[in-house]
Design a protein around this motif. Structure first.
Motif, short mmCIF file in Angstrom:
data_model
loop_
_atom_site.label_atom_id
_atom_site.label_comp_id
_atom_site.label_asym_id
_atom_site.label_seq_id
_atom_site.Cartn_x
_atom_site.Cartn_y
_atom_site.Cartn_z
N TRP A 539 0.94 -1.26 0.02
CA TRP A 539 0.14 -0.18 -0.42
C TRP A 539 0.58 1.30 0.07
CZ3 TRP A 539 -4.98 -0.55 -0.47
CH2 TRP A 539 -6.18 -1.48 0.24
N SER A 540 0.28 2.34 -0.75
CA SER A 540 1.27 3.47 -0.78
C SER A 540 0.12 4.77 -1.22
CB SER A 540 2.30 4.17 -2.45
OG SER A 540 2.82 2.49 -1.95
N VAL A 541 0.67 6.17 -0.55
CA VAL A 541 -0.06 7.02 -0.17
C VAL A 541 0.64 8.14 0.01
CG1 VAL A 541 0.02 7.12 2.15
CG2 VAL A 541 -1.97 7.91 0.54
N THR A 542 0.12 9.02 -1.24
CA THR A 542 0.76 10.48 -1.20
C THR A 542 -0.04 11.80 -0.03
OG1 THR A 542 1.73 10.11 -3.41
CG2 THR A 542 1.56 12.56 -2.93
N LEU A 543 1.20 12.59 0.61
CA LEU A 543 0.39 13.55 1.51
C LEU A 543 0.95 14.38 1.36
CD1 LEU A 543 0.89 9.86 3.50
CD2 LEU A 543 -0.94 11.35 4.88
N PRO A 544 -0.14 15.61 1.37
CA PRO A 544 0.99 16.47 1.72
C PRO A 544 1.23 16.90 2.98
CG PRO A 544 -1.52 16.72 1.38
CD PRO A 544 -1.34 15.48 1.29
N GLY A 545 2.71 18.02 2.93
CA GLY A 545 2.60 18.63 4.43
C GLY A 545 1.92 18.72 4.55
N HIS A 546 2.43 17.64 6.48
CA HIS A 546 1.81 18.06 7.85
C HIS A 546 0.31 17.93 7.90
CE1 HIS A 546 4.92 20.35 9.27
NE2 HIS A 546 5.39 21.57 8.36
N SER A 547 0.33 16.56 7.04
CA SER A 547 -1.42 15.81 6.98
C SER A 547 -1.33 14.79 7.39
CB SER A 547 -1.97 15.78 5.53
OG SER A 547 -0.66 14.64 4.92
N THR A 548 -1.91 13.85 7.47
CA THR A 548 -2.93 12.51 7.81
C THR A 548 -3.63 12.24 7.81
OG1 THR A 548 -1.47 13.31 10.44
CG2 THR A 548 -3.50 11.15 10.72
N GLY A 549 -3.32 10.44 7.05
CA GLY A 549 -4.75 9.15 6.53
C GLY A 549 -4.43 8.45 7.41
N ILE A 550 -5.99 7.71 7.94
CA ILE A 550 -6.23 6.99 8.54
C ILE A 550 -7.04 5.84 8.04
CG2 ILE A 550 -6.95 5.86 10.89
CD1 ILE A 550 -6.39 9.21 11.74
N TRP A 551 -6.71 4.78 7.70
CA TRP A 551 -7.59 3.74 7.24
C TRP A 551 -8.00 2.95 7.42
CZ3 TRP A 551 -3.06 6.77 5.12
CH2 TRP A 551 -3.58 7.65 3.85
N ARG A 552 -8.74 2.20 7.21
CA ARG A 552 -9.03 1.07 7.91
C ARG A 552 -9.38 0.08 6.86
NH1 ARG A 552 -14.23 1.45 10.31
NH2 ARG A 552 -13.79 1.14 12.12
N LEU A 553 -8.14 -1.37 6.82
CA LEU A 553 -7.57 -2.48 5.70
C LEU A 553 -8.81 -3.13 6.19
CD1 LEU A 553 -3.99 -2.26 6.42
CD2 LEU A 553 -5.26 -0.57 4.68
N ARG A 554 -9.36 -3.73 4.72
CA ARG A 554 -10.37 -4.86 4.84
C ARG A 554 -9.68 -6.14 3.82
NH1 ARG A 554 -15.30 -3.55 7.38
NH2 ARG A 554 -15.92 -1.00 6.75
#
Length: 554
Positions: A539-554
C-alpha cells in the motif's frame, strides 16, 4: 511560595535527552518489528482521552477572577455533552483536576486540609455536583492527590514540629542535625533538602514549605488510604499521583531518595486498597524519568492485568520526542522511543502519552505557533496507543504567558474576544496569554480547518475505531535513519487500521507497506491526501505537508 515546579526537574530533562537506547542486534532486515501489545483488560481508563484542568484558570462563575468548580460545571458541555451524535463538543472521556484541596498557595501542591475543597474553588457539595454532572455526560473525574508532602501549615506538621515527643513526630522526617542531602534530581546541586525548625531539621525535598510525609509510619499510610476512600466515596474515579518517584527515602543520594523499593511497595499497597474500594478507579503516576525506570512503576502483571502498582504512567520521554518530531519534521526518535517501550514495558500495560503539562512550556510556544507543526503534534498524540492526556487550552493553540514562572504555564482559558475572554467578568487572577484576543475557542469552534476542529475530529475517529482506541501498534517506519513520515498499524481483534503522518512541509509518498487487505476505508484524511493505493503487494499514499491519513484495511 515554592520555587517553580519546572525548575525541580530540569536535570531530569537532561537525563531524558541522554537516556540510553534499547539495545538492538542484527541488521535492520533481521530485527524483529517494533510491536506493542494491546492493553490488557477492558478498564475504561486504558483507552480514555483525559483532559487536564487547572480549575483556577478554566472558568470563573462569581466574578472574583478565579476559576472555580461551578464555572467548570458550566463548561462541561464543551468537553463532552453526553450525546455521541453531536460534533460540537471535544469528546474527552475524563477530567484530571489539578489540586483542589485547601492550600495556602495558588497552585495547591502544598495541601493544608485533604478533606476540604479550597474556598476559592467552592465547596464539597460543588465537587459532588461536578462528579454527578460529569458522570451524566459519560466523563470520569480524577483528582490530583499529593501525598509525598503536605503544607508546612497543615495541622499535622504544626503538631509534629511542636515537640520531639509529639504524637505526630514520626509523621514527618526529623533529624537532630542537617544530613546535608542534595536533591535527588541533581546530586551536584547545593540546594537544601533539610530545614531547621524548633532546634531540629525536617526533610522537604521540594521546598521548606512542603515537608515530606513519612510514609514509613503505618499511621500515615492508613491516613492516606482513608483520604483516598473519602474522595472515592464523594464521586472521584481515581487519582493522579504527584512526585511518585520520591515517596519514601532510605538515605541520601539518588538510590536513597528516588525509586526506592519502599516507594514501590507503598504504591502496590495503595493500589490494592483503591481496587478494594472502587475496582474501576485509576491511579496515574508522575514519574519524570527514563523509559526503563517508568516501566517499573506498572509493577507485576502476574495477578493484575496491566500491573498491580500504577496502571497508567505519564510517558515523559515520548512526549519530548513527539514535540521534537513535530518541530523538526523527523520522527526518527519517536520510532526509537517506541522500540524502547517495546523492550522495557511489561506486555499489556497501557501507556499515558501527552504533549505537555502544567510544569512545561506550552506546546504552541515550543512550536512557535506554527499551524502545521501544531496539527502534526495533535495527530501524533491522538493516534498512538494508550490513554492520551490533553492540557487545557492545548486544543486551541494557547501559548505560554510572558513571565518565566509557572503561572505563565497556567494562564486563564480564553473562550472569546471579550475583555474578560469569557473567563471572568472581573479581573483575572493572572494575565491572559499573548494572542488570546484571536486564539480562543469562539474563533475556532465553527471553523472546519481549525486546531480545535482537528482535535475534536481525531478524538471522534479514535472512539469510532476499537483498533485506534484499544489496539496495539506495529511500527512500519524503520528505526534507523531520518523519518519524514511515520506509519504504523493499529490493531485489535480482526480490525486493522493504517495510520500515516507526513511531518514535513513538502508533499511525500509513503510506502509501499506490505500489509494484507484488498480494500480500504477512509477514517480520517486531511485535504489533498491521496487515495491509498495497492500495487505489487504493498500500500502507498501521497500526503501533502503536515497531513495525516487513517484507513481501515479490509
Amino acid at each position: 511560595m515554592p520555587p517553580p515546579r519546572s525548575l525541580r526537574f530540569l536535570p531530569a530533562l537532561t537525563l531524558l535527552a541522554c537516556a540510553p537506547q534499547a539495545p538492538s542486534t542484527g541488521t535492520p532486515s533481521e530485527r524483529p518489528p517494533v510491536e506493542l501489545a494491546p492493553p490488557a483488560g477492558d478498564d475504561w481508563y486504558r483507552h480514555a482521552v483525559f483532559y487536564e484542568v487547572f480549575v483556577r484558570s478554566f472558568q470563573d462563575s462569581n466574578g472574583d477572577g478565579k476559576g472555580d468548580l461551578p464555572g467548570l460545571i458550566s463548561r462541561l458541555d464543551y468537553l463532552n455533552d453526553g450525546d455521541p451524535s453531536t460534533t460540537t463538543d471535544l469528546g474527552v472521556d475524563a477530567l484530571w483536576l489539578m489540586p483542589v484541596f485547601d492550600s495556602p498557595s495558588y497552585h495547591g501542591y502544598d495541601v493544608m486540609d485533604y478533606e476540604r475543597i479550597d474556598p476559592d474553588y467552592g465547596t464539597l457539595e460543588d465537587f459532588e455536583r461536578l462528579c454527578a454532572e460529569a458522570h451524566r455526560r459519560g466523563m470520569r473525574v480524577i483528582l490530583d492527590l499529593v501525598v509525598n508532602h503536605s503544607s508546612s501549615q497543615h495541622p499535622w506538621f504544626v503538631e509534629s514540629a511542636s515537640s520531639p515527643t509529639s504524637a505526630k513526630r514520626d509523621w514527618y522526617l526529623w533529624s537532630n542535625t542537617d544530613p546535608g542531602w542534595s536533591p535527588p534530581w541533581d546530586l551536584f546541586a547545593k540546594g537544601a533538602t533539610w530545614y531547621e525548625r524548633n532546634g531540629a531539621y525536617y526533610y522537604g525535598v521540594f521546598w521548606s514549605g512542603m515537608p515530606d510525609l513519612n510514609l514509613k509510619t503505618p499511621a500515615v499510610r492508613e491516613e492516606v488510604k482513608r483520604i483516598a476512600s473519602f474522595w472515592l466515596g464523594k464521586g472521584a474515579d481515581g487519582f493522579r499521583l504527584d512526585a511518585a518517584r520520591y515517596l519514601i527515602e532510605t538515605s541520601g543520594g539518588l538510590s536513597g531518595q528516588a525509586d526506592t523499593p519502599e516507594t514501590h511497595a507503598f504504591w502496590k499497597e495503595l493500589a490494592a486498597h483503591v481496587r478494594s474500594v472502587k475496582p474501576d478507579a485509576v491511579l496515574v503516576g508522575e514519574n519524570w524519568t527514563t523509559t526503563p525506570t517508568i516501566a517499573t512503576y506498572y509493577g507485576s502483571t502476574a495477578q493484575v492485568p496491566g500491573g498491580d502498582e500504577l496502571p497508567l504512567n505519564f510517558n515523559f520521554p515520548l512526549a519530548e520526542e513527539l514535540l521534537k518530531a513535530a518541530r523538526a519534521g523527523d520522527a526518527a526518535n519517536v520510532t526509537v522511543k517506541l522500540a524502547e517501550m517495546r523492550s522495557h514495558y511489561p506486555a499489556g500495560v497501557a501507556d499515558a502519552p501527552f504533549l505537555t503539562n502544567h510544569d512545561q512550556v506550552r506546546v504552541a510556544t515550543q512550536l512557535g505557533g506554527k499551524a502545521g507543526d501544531l496539527a502534526t503534534a495533535a495527530s501524533l498524540l491522538l493516534t498512538l496507543p494508550g490513554s492520551p492526556f490533553l492540557y487545557y487550552g492545548e486544543e486551541v493553540g494557547m501559548a505560554n504567558g510572558t513571565t518565566n514562572n509557572d503561572e505563565a504555564k497556567r494562564t486563564p482559558m480564553a473562550w472569546n474576544a471579550s475583555a474578560g475572554a469569557g473567563f471572568t467578568t472581573g479581573t483575572p487572577w493572572f494575565s491572559f496569554s499573548p494572542g488570546s484576543e484571536h486564539t480562543h475557542v469562539a474563533a475556532q469552534v465553527s471553523t472546519p480547518g481549525s486546531l480545535l476542529s482537528r482535535y475534536r475530529e481525531l478524538i471522534r475517529v479514535r472512539h469510532a475505531s476499537r483498533a485506534l482506541e484499544r489496539g496495539g501498534l506495529k511500527l512500519l517506519t524503520p528505526t534507523l535513519g531520518r523519518a519524514p513520515t511515520l506509519a504504523f498499524l493499529r490493531g485489535v481483534g480482526d480490525e486493522r487500521v493504517l495510520v500515516v503522518h507526513n511531518l514535513t512541509d513538502a508533499a511525500l509518498t509513503a510506502g509501499p507497506f506490505e500489509l494484507e487487505g484488498d480494500t480500504s476505508e477512509v477514517l480520517f484524511a486531511d485535504p489533498s491526501v491521496g487515495s491509498l493505493l495497492r500495487s505489487g503487494g504493498g500500500w502507498s499514499v501521497t500526503l501533502p505537508g503536515h497531513s495525516t491519513g487513517i484507513w481501515r484495511l479490509r
